[in-house]
Design a protein around this motif. Structure first.
Motif, PDB file in Angstrom:
ATOM      1  N   SER A 156       0.835  -1.198   0.000  1.00 22.67           N
ATOM      2  CA  SER A 156       0.000   0.000   0.000  1.00 22.67           C
ATOM      3  C   SER A 156       0.871   1.250   0.000  1.00 22.67           C
ATOM      4  N   MET A 157       0.291   2.352  -0.465  1.00 21.40           N
ATOM      5  CA  MET A 157       1.013   3.619  -0.468  1.00 21.40           C
ATOM      6  C   MET A 157       1.091   4.184   0.957  1.00 21.40           C
ATOM      7  N   ILE A 158       2.183   4.862   1.279  1.00 21.99           N
ATOM      8  CA  ILE A 158       2.262   5.527   2.572  1.00 21.99           C
ATOM      9  C   ILE A 158       1.623   6.914   2.506  1.00 21.99           C
ATOM     10  N   GLN A 159       1.479   7.440   1.297  1.00 24.87           N
ATOM     11  CA  GLN A 159       0.775   8.699   1.063  1.00 24.87           C
ATOM     12  C   GLN A 159       0.084   8.594  -0.283  1.00 24.87           C
ATOM     13  N   GLY A 160      -1.122   9.135  -0.386  1.00 23.29           N
ATOM     14  CA  GLY A 160      -1.799   9.192  -1.664  1.00 23.29           C
ATOM     15  C   GLY A 160      -2.392   7.867  -2.100  1.00 23.29           C
ATOM     16  N   ARG A 161      -2.572   7.721  -3.433  1.00 22.54           N
ATOM     17  CA  ARG A 161      -3.243   6.560  -4.004  1.00 22.54           C
ATOM     18  C   ARG A 161      -2.354   5.856  -5.029  1.00 22.54           C
ATOM     19  N   GLY A 162      -2.617   4.565  -5.185  1.00 27.83           N
ATOM     20  CA  GLY A 162      -1.924   3.797  -6.202  1.00 27.83           C
ATOM     21  C   GLY A 162      -2.682   3.816  -7.511  1.00 27.83           C
ATOM     22  N   PHE A 163      -2.184   3.052  -8.496  1.00 27.46           N
ATOM     23  CA  PHE A 163      -2.774   3.088  -9.830  1.00 27.46           C
ATOM     24  C   PHE A 163      -4.141   2.414  -9.879  1.00 27.46           C
ATOM     25  N   ARG A 187      14.741  14.383  -2.980  1.00 29.58           N
ATOM     26  CA  ARG A 187      14.504  15.501  -3.890  1.00 29.58           C
ATOM     27  C   ARG A 187      13.436  16.474  -3.405  1.00 29.58           C
ATOM     28  N   PHE A 188      12.488  15.986  -2.621  1.00 30.34           N
ATOM     29  CA  PHE A 188      11.398  16.846  -2.176  1.00 30.34           C
ATOM     30  C   PHE A 188      11.416  17.096  -0.672  1.00 30.34           C
ATOM     31  N   GLY A 189      12.426  16.571   0.014  1.00 31.02           N
ATOM     32  CA  GLY A 189      12.537  16.807   1.451  1.00 31.02           C
ATOM     33  C   GLY A 189      11.395  16.237   2.259  1.00 31.02           C
ATOM     34  N   GLY A 190      10.693  15.225   1.737  1.00 25.64           N
ATOM     35  CA  GLY A 190       9.573  14.627   2.449  1.00 25.64           C
ATOM     36  C   GLY A 190       8.352  15.515   2.530  1.00 25.64           C
ATOM     37  N   ASP A 191       8.244  16.492   1.659  1.00 25.84           N
ATOM     38  CA  ASP A 191       7.124  17.440   1.681  1.00 25.84           C
ATOM     39  C   ASP A 191       5.872  16.776   1.105  1.00 25.84           C
ATOM     40  N   VAL A 192       4.819  16.656   1.917  1.00 25.92           N
ATOM     41  CA  VAL A 192       3.582  16.018   1.444  1.00 25.92           C
ATOM     42  C   VAL A 192       2.910  16.840   0.364  1.00 25.92           C
ATOM     43  N   ALA A 193       3.290  18.118   0.263  1.00 26.11           N
ATOM     44  CA  ALA A 193       2.713  18.970  -0.782  1.00 26.11           C
ATOM     45  C   ALA A 193       3.174  18.548  -2.172  1.00 26.11           C
ATOM     46  N   ALA A 194       4.141  17.636  -2.246  1.00 27.30           N
ATOM     47  CA  ALA A 194       4.583  17.150  -3.560  1.00 27.30           C
ATOM     48  C   ALA A 194       3.468  16.392  -4.260  1.00 27.30           C
ATOM     49  N   ILE A 195       2.570  15.748  -3.483  1.00 24.81           N
ATOM     50  CA  ILE A 195       1.445  15.033  -4.078  1.00 24.81           C
ATOM     51  C   ILE A 195       0.528  16.043  -4.754  1.00 24.81           C
ATOM     52  N   GLY A 196       0.220  15.795  -5.990  1.00 26.07           N
ATOM     53  CA  GLY A 196      -0.622  16.708  -6.770  1.00 26.07           C
ATOM     54  C   GLY A 196       0.171  17.588  -7.715  1.00 26.07           C
ATOM     55  N   LYS A 197       1.492  17.646  -7.539  1.00 24.07           N
ATOM     56  CA  LYS A 197       2.303  18.454  -8.439  1.00 24.07           C
ATOM     57  C   LYS A 197       2.520  17.718  -9.768  1.00 24.07           C
ATOM     58  N   ILE A 208       1.843  13.661  -9.627  1.00 27.51           N
ATOM     59  CA  ILE A 208       2.251  12.812  -8.509  1.00 27.51           C
ATOM     60  C   ILE A 208       1.020  12.445  -7.697  1.00 27.51           C
ATOM     61  N   SER A 209       0.737  11.134  -7.594  1.00 24.43           N
ATOM     62  CA  SER A 209      -0.488  10.691  -6.921  1.00 24.43           C
ATOM     63  C   SER A 209      -0.228   9.939  -5.628  1.00 24.43           C
ATOM     64  N   GLY A 210       1.014   9.485  -5.392  1.00 25.09           N
ATOM     65  CA  GLY A 210       1.254   8.715  -4.185  1.00 25.09           C
ATOM     66  C   GLY A 210       2.735   8.478  -3.940  1.00 25.09           C
ATOM     67  N   ILE A 211       3.014   7.944  -2.744  1.00 25.14           N
ATOM     68  CA  ILE A 211       4.387   7.653  -2.321  1.00 25.14           C
ATOM     69  C   ILE A 211       4.466   6.180  -1.938  1.00 25.14           C
ATOM     70  N   THR A 212       5.410   5.450  -2.527  1.00 24.05           N
ATOM     71  CA  THR A 212       5.598   4.041  -2.169  1.00 24.05           C
ATOM     72  C   THR A 212       6.426   3.942  -0.886  1.00 24.05           C
ATOM     73  N   PRO A 213       6.387   2.803  -0.180  1.00 25.44           N
ATOM     74  CA  PRO A 213       7.109   2.676   1.096  1.00 25.44           C
ATOM     75  C   PRO A 213       8.620   2.825   0.938  1.00 25.44           C
TER      76      PRO A 213
END
Length: 851
Positions: A156-163, A187-197, A208-213
């Motif tokens: 499962s994703m740790i943030q956001g959604r998978g495909f 590259r993004f410093g762990g910023d959750v705001a990266a999701i959606g960019k 960007i829709s999600g973060i893998t473990p």
């Protein structure tokens, strides 16, 4: 007392006895821990690098899929249409997934800096083990995966959604991309705001829709920067039909077995589906031939481990060497334990006089040895895990970010714990059994205060030292052999210039849709400007020799119906001059696309033994089931004339046929599809920097990598396997040598202490210090010489057996074996001398009172 109570009593008494001599106990534990630690490190490394499973929930349920055709290498990749057929028709799996790794051009989002630099990053890049990027384009490691990939793997994703959480319409309207947690932090410093960019890969926009473990690698060996669904393939390639080509086979397939289905059952069902796939391919296609299914336990390796002969041989040798180190450590500890048992003679005799049986004493002594083994195992596990974690972190950091992050799971699991416990107990029992049997037997005799040992005890002591020395010499000789083989594999004459020739591979971004004339004009401009750079001595287009070794072609002679299989490559007329490959007969092609061939010396000798081949004819054509790209040639087509014969060259395969080559003329309109080879008269690094600037000025969208031919050699699998084998073997040999020397020193030191009274008597009766020194050295060196003889015989036998396995090893290297033996003898004498010298410092009056 009951048996459990007796064992508990033995354990408590054993701990008390170990505490009575803390120095000796510590040395014994450290020596045995070293042997156990080497075995544990090798076993853990084998699990983490070779026998690693897929990174999935319940990985034992995952399997790889492949096909095997007669007389051909196994097929481990499939087309997307074939994947769809298998996915929809197979019922033996709870899910079938597709995967391929890729390197795509990455355009950073606003506020994120670019990382690409003209010099290779990471330790591997600095060592020349990675191809060096040039130009202004930044690339990123991407895993292209089927939409059901994460569900089938159970991740499962740790943030956001998978495909799979998105429907087909959403996937098409806003193509998603997933970030690995590793890349997200870097590259993004762990910023959750990266999701959606939005980011751009190969010029196509993705959200960007999600973060893998963290450290999730799935079906690979490293964590990529990004994950893309297969539905994005047409976008990154700029080709709406990319997924519809049934003859394009880029995807590896993995399945999760359904409940109650075995690998054999799945193989039978895949066999039936493979028959259906044959009918879907073109009749003349290689994929339309009959094939049998391969289903093996899930692994990131594309083929079953049994297909990697060199890797498995290296693994077996390293595991055997680690086992020999454990035996050396056990013999080392056994020798020391035997010396300790002689010091406990009075204790054993007293316990016997009080009614203890000999079996009771043996059990007590074996319990103490088992305790030493358990303590050594615990220490070995702690130290090994600490070192392996550091090594894993160093290897992960050795790879630059654009290649993804290598991940090795070296955390101890139940299997590793069981392995450490087993070898700890075995090592403890092996090292203590002989001393326990001898100690209990020795205690039955009427001892004296002299500290001298029985002949049987001394023979056993000598046998243990002989075993240590013999096995250590074998390991040292094996390490030297592996090192020499590795050095010879890369230091022998390749037959062409490697240090002063750069290979420049240019890739055109697929999404920008360069036409064939545009590509041809850009390559011509690039070649012209490269030739004008200061220090450039020649420019030609061809595959580097290390990339041409796996392509084979059949050569049919007019006078003979049989075919000879040769390695082939296409080259320009100035190829031989640029790579400094001299002609032995004849000359090169008069122009591009000439209907002539140039042969290597060994190829000419194989086709026309003892004759001049220049002017003779042959018909080259593809070889069935072999890698080739000569679809425009057939073996019964027009004949080609032999124009010349050049000196043999060696690519990367350590095989006599590696130098049998046929060179075909490269047509001018094909130059855009081949790397550019640049000969330089200056420092290659300076030229790389000049090429970096030049490529950006010609077209900033071009991607390229650049390495010397020597660096390309170092990046090949045979070189890496040989180098790693030599490194591991030398490390194990060094540990074995140190253990043997420590065993000799500690054993001789302990025996000298036990013989203090004997030495005092000898000196009181008129013996000189030189006599005592000579006596101790003579008795100490005797088993060392015996071990060298036994080890020499074993090492010679091993060298003879490996003469056809290790490159450059054609027989027994007697000189090297003699040097190893003499060196070992000198070091052994140095280990014996300090305790022997101390024996000569004994005051006879003190020694006579010694107990």
């Amino acid at each position: 007392m009951t048996l459990p109570e007796t064992i508990l009593h033995d354990v408590r008494y054993g701990f008390r006895m170990l505490r009575r001599s803390p120095g000796t106990t510590l040395v014994t534990i450290l020596v045995l821990a070293a042997g156990i630690g080497v075995s544990t490190a090798v076993f853990t490394g084998y699990k983490a690098m070779v026998a690693r499973p897929l990174d999935a929930h319940a990985p034992e349920e995952m399997v790889n899929l492949g096909l095997k055709r007669d007389s051909a290498a196994p097929q481990y990749s499939f087309s997307y249409p074939d994947y769809e057929v298998l996915r929809d028709s197979l019922h033996c799996f709870n899910g079938l997934i597709a995967f391929r790794p890729a390197q795509l051009v990455y355009s950073a989002v606003s506020g994120v800096r670019k990382e690409r630099a003209p010099s290779p990053g990471g330790a591997l890049g600095q060592l020349g083990l990675l191809r060096q990027g040039v130009g202004s384009a930044e690339t990123a490691s991407v895993f292209m995966v089927s939409e059901n990939y994460f569900r089938v793997l159970g991740v499962s994703m740790i943030q956001g959604r998978g495909f799979e959480a998105m429907g087909p319409a959403e996937l098409a309207a806003a193509p998603p991309v997933l970030l690995s947690e590793n890349y997200w932090q870097r590259r993004f410093g762990g910023d959750v705001a990266a999701i959606g960019k939005t980011i751009y890969l190969n010029g196509a926009a993705f959200t960007i829709s999600g973060i893998t473990p963290h450290n999730f690698v799935g079906t690979g060996v490293g964590a990529p920067a990004f994950w893309l669904p297969l539905s994005a393939e047409p976008l990154v390639h700029g080709d709406p039909q990319w997924l519809r080509n049934r003859e394009e086979q880029p995807y590896r397939l993995f399945g999760r077995l359904a409940p109650g289905v075995s690998a054999a059952g799945a193989r039978a069902e895949v066999n039936a589906a493979a028959e259906h796939l044959r009918s879907l391919h073109a009749p003349r296609s290689a994929w339309s031939k009959q094939a049998s299914a391969l289903v093996w336990p899930g692994s990131p390796f594309p083929l079953p481990l049994t297909e990697y002969g060199g890797l498995m041989l290296a693994t077996i040798l390293v595991l055997a060497a680690a086992g020999m180190v454990l035996v050396v450590a056990s013999a080392n500890v056994g020798s020391l334990q035997l010396a300790r048992s002689r010091a406990r003679e009075n204790e054993m005799r007293t316990r016997l006089s009080l009614g203890a049986s000999r079996s009771r004493l043996v059990r007590q002594l074996i319990t103490e040895s088992a305790l030493i083994g358990v303590l050594a195992g615990a220490l070995a596990l702690l130290l090994t895990q600490a070192m392996l974690h550091q090594a894993a972190a160093m290897m992960a950091n050795a790879v630059p970010g654009e290649y993804g992050g290598l991940v090795f799971d070296v955390a101890p699991d139940l299997e590793i714990f069981a392995f450490v416990c087993a070898i700890s107990l075995i090592a403890g029992l092996l090292s203590g059994l002989a001393p326990a049997m001898e100690g209990s037997r020795f205690s039955l005799s009427s001892g004296s205060r002299g500290g001298t040992a029985s002949a049987r005890s001394r023979r056993l002591q000598d046998a243990l030292v002989i075993a240590q020395v013999a096995l250590s010499l074998v390991l040292v000789a094996a390490a030297n052999t592996a090192i020499r083989s590795s050095v010879r594999s890369v230091s022998i004459d390749t037959g062409y210039e490697t240090q002063q020739v750069l290979a420049l591979s240019v890739q055109f971004p697929e999404t920008l849709k360069y036409s064939a004339p545009q590509k041809r004009n850009l390559i011509e401009e690039l070649r012209t400007r490269l030739a004008a750079l200061p220090g450039v001595g020649g420019v030609t287009s061809a595959r580097p020799p290390v990339d041409a070794g796996s392509r084979t072609i059949a050569a049919t002679l007019e006078a003979a119906p049989t075919q000879s299989v040769l390695h082939y490559t296409r080259v320009e007329p100035n190829y031989f001059e640029t790579l400094a490959i001299p002609f032995q007969r004849g000359g090169s092609f008069p122009q591009h696309g000439s209907r002539g061939v140039v042969l290597s010396e060994s190829a000419a000798a194989a086709l026309w033994p003892g004759q001049n081949p220049v002017g003779r004819s042959l018909r080259p054509g593809p070889v069935d089931d072999r890698r080739h790209e000569l679809n425009d040639m057939v073996a019964d087509g027009p004949a080609y004339t032999v124009l010349g014969v050049v000196r043999d060259t060696r690519a990367v395969e350590f095989h006599p046929t590696d130098s049998q080559r046929i060179y075909l003329s490269l047509p001018a309109d094909e130059l855009r599809n081949y790397p550019i080879l640049v000969r330089t008269r200056t420092d290659p690094e300076q030229l790389v920097r000049a090429i970096d600037a030049l490529l950006a000025s010609v077209d900033p969208n071009l991607m390229a990598d650049c390495s010397t031919l020597a660096q390309l050699q170092h990046q090949t699998a045979p070189f890496i396997v040989a180098a790693l084998t030599a490194l591991i073997a030398s490390s194990i040999g060094l540990v074995a040598l140190l253990l043997a020397l420590l065993g000799i020193w500690s054993t001789v030191s302990y025996i000298v202490v036990l013989r203090t009274r004997e030495v005092g008597i000898r000196m009181a009766m008129g013996a000189q210090r030189s006599d005592v020194l000579q006596l101790i050295l003579k008795e100490s060196v005797r088993p060392i010489l015996g071990g060298l003889v036994a080890g020499g015989v074993l090492a010679a036998g091993g060298s003879y057996s490996a003469r056809g396995v290790l490159y450059g090893m054609n027989g027994i290297d007697w000189l090297s074996l003699a040097v190893d033996s003499v060196g070992f003898l000198i070091i052994g004498l140095l280990a014996c001398y300090p305790p022997a010298w101390r024996a000569t410092r004994v005051d006879p009056q003190v020694a006579l009172r010694h107990e």
